[in-house]
Scaffold this motif. Structure first.
Motif, PDB file in Angstrom:
ATOM      1  N   GLY A   1       6.831  -1.708   0.710  1.00 54.03           N
ATOM      2  CA  GLY A   1       7.803  -2.224  -0.450  1.00 54.03           C
ATOM      3  C   GLY A   1       8.741  -1.337  -1.038  1.00 54.03           C
ATOM      4  N   VAL A   2       9.558  -1.597  -1.843  1.00 57.21           N
ATOM      5  CA  VAL A   2      10.505  -0.956  -2.743  1.00 57.21           C
ATOM      6  C   VAL A   2      10.548  -1.239  -3.930  1.00 57.21           C
ATOM      7  N   LEU A   3      10.453  -0.244  -4.996  1.00 51.92           N
ATOM      8  CA  LEU A   3      10.414  -0.516  -6.371  1.00 51.92           C
ATOM      9  C   LEU A   3      11.881   0.102  -6.703  1.00 51.92           C
ATOM     10  N   LEU A   4      12.781  -0.538  -7.398  1.00 56.46           N
ATOM     11  CA  LEU A   4      14.203  -0.339  -7.764  1.00 56.46           C
ATOM     12  C   LEU A   4      14.239  -0.121  -9.012  1.00 56.46           C
ATOM     13  N   VAL A   5      14.590   1.104  -9.362  1.00 58.46           N
ATOM     14  CA  VAL A   5      14.723   1.680 -10.937  1.00 58.46           C
ATOM     15  C   VAL A   5      16.220   1.471 -11.345  1.00 58.46           C
ATOM     16  N   ALA A   6      16.446   0.870 -12.662  1.00 59.99           N
ATOM     17  CA  ALA A   6      17.972   0.589 -12.863  1.00 59.99           C
ATOM     18  C   ALA A   6      17.786   1.351 -14.584  1.00 59.99           C
TER      19      ALA A   6
ATOM     20  N   LEU B   1      21.815   4.777  -8.180  1.00 63.11           N
ATOM     21  CA  LEU B   1      22.623   6.022  -8.227  1.00 63.11           C
ATOM     22  C   LEU B   1      21.727   7.235  -8.882  1.00 63.11           C
ATOM     23  N   SER B   2      22.081   8.451  -9.016  1.00 64.76           N
ATOM     24  CA  SER B   2      21.233   9.476  -9.554  1.00 64.76           C
ATOM     25  C   SER B   2      21.409   9.384 -11.094  1.00 64.76           C
ATOM     26  N   GLY B   3      20.316   9.930 -11.548  1.00 65.04           N
ATOM     27  CA  GLY B   3      20.293  10.173 -13.313  1.00 65.04           C
ATOM     28  C   GLY B   3      19.740   8.777 -13.732  1.00 65.04           C
ATOM     29  N   GLU B   4      19.008   8.056 -13.079  1.00 69.90           N
ATOM     30  CA  GLU B   4      18.393   6.892 -13.344  1.00 69.90           C
ATOM     31  C   GLU B   4      17.046   7.078 -13.939  1.00 69.90           C
ATOM     32  N   GLY B   5      16.296   8.376 -13.859  1.00 71.54           N
ATOM     33  CA  GLY B   5      14.875   8.326 -13.936  1.00 71.54           C
ATOM     34  C   GLY B   5      13.951   8.085 -12.827  1.00 71.54           C
ATOM     35  N   VAL B   6      14.242   8.112 -11.804  1.00 69.12           N
ATOM     36  CA  VAL B   6      13.329   7.691 -10.869  1.00 69.12           C
ATOM     37  C   VAL B   6      11.881   8.446 -10.746  1.00 69.12           C
ATOM     38  N   SER B   7      12.146   9.732 -10.769  1.00 68.47           N
ATOM     39  CA  SER B   7      11.016  10.828 -10.611  1.00 68.47           C
ATOM     40  C   SER B   7      10.138  10.645 -11.789  1.00 68.47           C
ATOM     41  N   LEU B   8      10.565  10.419 -12.870  1.00 61.59           N
ATOM     42  CA  LEU B   8       9.798  10.352 -14.204  1.00 61.59           C
ATOM     43  C   LEU B   8       8.813   9.123 -14.031  1.00 61.59           C
ATOM     44  N   VAL B   9       9.635   7.903 -13.632  1.00 62.55           N
ATOM     45  CA  VAL B   9       8.824   6.668 -13.391  1.00 62.55           C
ATOM     46  C   VAL B   9       7.736   6.692 -12.210  1.00 62.55           C
ATOM     47  N   CYS B  10       8.181   7.457 -11.274  1.00 68.18           N
ATOM     48  CA  CYS B  10       7.327   7.715 -10.202  1.00 68.18           C
ATOM     49  C   CYS B  10       5.907   8.421 -10.604  1.00 68.18           C
ATOM     50  N   SER B  11       6.299   9.752 -11.339  1.00 65.28           N
ATOM     51  CA  SER B  11       5.217  10.319 -11.688  1.00 65.28           C
ATOM     52  C   SER B  11       4.392   9.826 -12.691  1.00 65.28           C
TER      53      SER B  11
ATOM     54  N   ASP C   1      -5.435   4.359  -1.922  1.00 61.83           N
ATOM     55  CA  ASP C   1      -5.277   3.032  -2.273  1.00 61.83           C
ATOM     56  C   ASP C   1      -4.009   2.666  -2.216  1.00 61.83           C
ATOM     57  N   ILE C   2      -3.091   3.481  -2.632  1.00 58.77           N
ATOM     58  CA  ILE C   2      -1.653   3.414  -2.609  1.00 58.77           C
ATOM     59  C   ILE C   2      -0.873   4.625  -2.708  1.00 58.77           C
ATOM     60  N   VAL C   3       0.221   4.764  -1.992  1.00 56.56           N
ATOM     61  CA  VAL C   3       1.185   5.627  -1.807  1.00 56.56           C
ATOM     62  C   VAL C   3       2.477   5.451  -2.271  1.00 56.56           C
ATOM     63  N   LEU C   4       2.815   6.364  -3.307  1.00 56.61           N
ATOM     64  CA  LEU C   4       4.133   6.212  -3.922  1.00 56.61           C
ATOM     65  C   LEU C   4       5.121   7.398  -3.454  1.00 56.61           C
ATOM     66  N   ILE C   5       6.211   7.038  -2.889  1.00 59.83           N
ATOM     67  CA  ILE C   5       7.194   7.912  -2.563  1.00 59.83           C
ATOM     68  C   ILE C   5       8.455   8.095  -3.368  1.00 59.83           C
ATOM     69  N   ASP C   6       8.738   9.379  -3.932  1.00 62.32           N
ATOM     70  CA  ASP C   6       9.939   9.333  -4.888  1.00 62.32           C
ATOM     71  C   ASP C   6      11.096   9.982  -3.815  1.00 62.32           C
TER      72      ASP C   6
ATOM     73  N   ARG D   1       0.901  -1.200   0.014  1.00 62.03           N
ATOM     74  CA  ARG D   1       0.085  -0.130   0.205  1.00 62.03           C
ATOM     75  C   ARG D   1       0.697   1.035   0.028  1.00 62.03           C
ATOM     76  N   SER D   2       2.105   1.140   0.411  1.00 62.64           N
ATOM     77  CA  SER D   2       3.139   2.427   0.423  1.00 62.64           C
ATOM     78  C   SER D   2       4.349   1.905  -0.078  1.00 62.64           C
ATOM     79  N   LEU D   3       4.674   2.357  -1.320  1.00 61.33           N
ATOM     80  CA  LEU D   3       5.871   1.945  -2.283  1.00 61.33           C
ATOM     81  C   LEU D   3       6.786   2.979  -2.368  1.00 61.33           C
ATOM     82  N   VAL D   4       8.055   2.674  -2.005  1.00 61.14           N
ATOM     83  CA  VAL D   4       9.078   3.506  -2.014  1.00 61.14           C
ATOM     84  C   VAL D   4       9.898   3.113  -3.480  1.00 61.14           C
ATOM     85  N   ILE D   5       9.954   4.226  -4.298  1.00 60.59           N
ATOM     86  CA  ILE D   5      10.603   4.367  -5.607  1.00 60.59           C
ATOM     87  C   ILE D   5      11.969   4.818  -5.732  1.00 60.59           C
TER      88      ILE D   5
END
Length: 458
Positions: free
Chosen positions: A396-401, A268-278, A372-377, A260-264
């Motif tokens: 949970g955690v969603l890891l972006v590569a 390292l930086s520059g991998e597009g986490v904020s774009l994926v999260c949005s 229903d769900i919380v996404l945290i950038d 229900r709460s997901l950390v994205i």
């Protein structure tokens, strides 16, 4: 490495291979043009045996005697004594290097070849070699007081002719060798580079590095710089379908407790986490869910910029008690569900302390109860501890590569860090992957649900 992997590796490096082939051809042409021509002239000689007695047995013995001496005569052809007789004032040792002699197998023929840069001189030296050798054999085999028995003599049967074409350099052979050497070197270099390359380039490599499912593969598009949000697009695209696939895989994960709460986050930086999260928040809201997007990056926030909600109070004000969460939540219109955005607010001096506080844990619980769900950038895992701190408080955690930039060793460090705080890694996303377009209707080229995922409610 299978055949398909090798073919993909060659296709990915085709500009390097083409450049190597062009360089090999140019080098072969330059070497051919810069190499002086060499001509070869050959002469054939017959070794014969004469006898005084005649008879079948004697003739056989005479022929056998000729064959037994063939190799000795071939070595004698290139001796200093013979070469000196035709040297014409040149260095004898250098001239010997240009003379080759052989005994033709199963015959009584000798063949001598002379190479030189001048075709006429090569033919003249070869003919002189034949005459000098015949005279030497006549002296050795017919002394002043000859003895009875078989006598061996050498006679020229084929005079050397002036060669019409050089034997070296040969353009076709040089080109073939140049291309072969070039392909061998560049192929070996590509394979070695690929074996030493630790970057993650495929979903299979990402899954192998993390041992969790790859929930999404987001392709790279040039237009994403101008239109980073998929909600700004009026037509289907592979990028839109990729986020729909990520949403589907996240909704129907084969886990007992849905996050229900997901950390994205990323390594390292520059991998597009904020774009994926949005974009993930948008597609989840478009599916009819109540979504809350929290900008937990209190160092370099970008959610407000992407969603164009402007500056103002945000998460920092809520955590420091200067504002209530209901007063700083921003609403964004979506087609079906509800998207609430909690921006970062002013940058604090102690982000890790704020994100790891009891007030932050209570805030997450409050947001989860209201949607229903919380996404945290969040910031990347390895440089700072913010993401790990939040991961310990979320489901949970969603890891972006990032394709071609994230390394396997960084993934291993990130997994160790998440494991040390007791975080649950639900899956990964491969971002900026090579675009594999679907058909004109925008259908994705792969199944939306990975093997091992089963259908179930969020």
């Amino acid at each position: 490495m299978n055949l398909l992997s090798c073919l993909w590796l060659l296709w990915r490096n085709w500009p390097l291979i083409a450049g190597s082939l062009a360089l090999s051809v140019v080098t072969a042409l330059a070497l051919t043009a810069g190499t002086p021509p060499t001509y070869a002239a050959s002469i054939s000689m017959l070794v014969s045996t004469s006898n005084q007695e005649g008879g079948t047995i004697t003739a056989y013995q005479a022929a056998l005697l000729s064959q037994q001496r063939m190799q000795s005569y071939a070595n004698l052809l290139t001796s200093r004594r013979v070469i000196q007789a035709i040297a014409e004032g040149e260095d004898v040792d250098r001239l010997r290097e240009n003379v080759e002699a052989e005994a033709v197998p199963d015959t009584v023929l000798l063949r001598a070849t002379v190479t030189d840069g001048d075709p006429h001189r090569a033919a003249r030296l070869a003919n002189s070699l034949g005459r000098a050798f015949a005279e030497l054999i006549d002296k050795l085999e017919h002394p002043a007081q000859p003895s009875e028995g078989a006598k061996v003599s050498v006679s020229v049967v084929d005079q050397a002719q002036v060669p019409s074409a050089p034997i070296a350099p040969r353009l076709s052979i040089n080109l073939a060798l140049g291309v072969l050497v070039g392909l061998t070197l560049i192929g070996g270099a590509i394979i070695v580079k690929d074996q030493l390359d630790t970057t993650i380039r495929t979903p299979q490599a990402l899954k192998q590095a993390t041992a969790v499912p790859v929930l999404g593969e987001i392709g790279y598009e040039h237009s994403a710089r101008r239109h980073p949000l998929i909600a700004e697009r009026n037509s289907p695209s592979s990028r839109v379908e990729a986020f729909n696939t990520l949403r589907t895989n996240l909704q129907f994960m084969n886990t007992e407790h849905k996050p229900r709460s997901l950390v994205i986050t990323s390594c390292l930086s520059g991998e597009g986490v904020s774009l994926v999260c949005s974009n993930l928040a948008i597609v989840l809201a478009e599916a009819g869910l109540r979504v809350t997007l929290v900008d937990g990056d209190l160092r370099r926030p970008s959610i407000a910029e992407y969603l164009r909600i402007g500056d103002g109070p945000g998460l920092t004000d809520v955590l420091t008690g200067r504002a209530e969460v209901s007063a700083v939540l921003r609403q964004r219109d979506v087609s079906a569900g509800r998207l609430s955005v909690l921006p970062s607010g002013p940058l604090p001096a102690n982000p890790s302390v704020l994100l790891g506080s009891q007030r932050m844990r209570l805030l997450i619980d409050e947001l989860v109860d209201a949607c229903d769900i919380v996404l945290i950038d969040t910031p990347p895992l390895l440089p700072v501890t913010d993401a790990a701190t939040l991961a310990a408080s979320c489901d949970g955690v969603l890891l972006v590569a990032r394709c071609g930039r994230s390394h396997r060793q960084d993934m291993a460090r990130a997994l160790d860090l998440l494991s040390s705080v007791g975080a649950h890694l639900v899956g990964t996303v491969l971002n900026f992957a090579p675009d594999r377009r679907g058909d004109a209707l925008g259908y994705a080229s792969r199944s939306p649900v990975e093997p091992g995922l089963t259908v179930g409610p969020l």
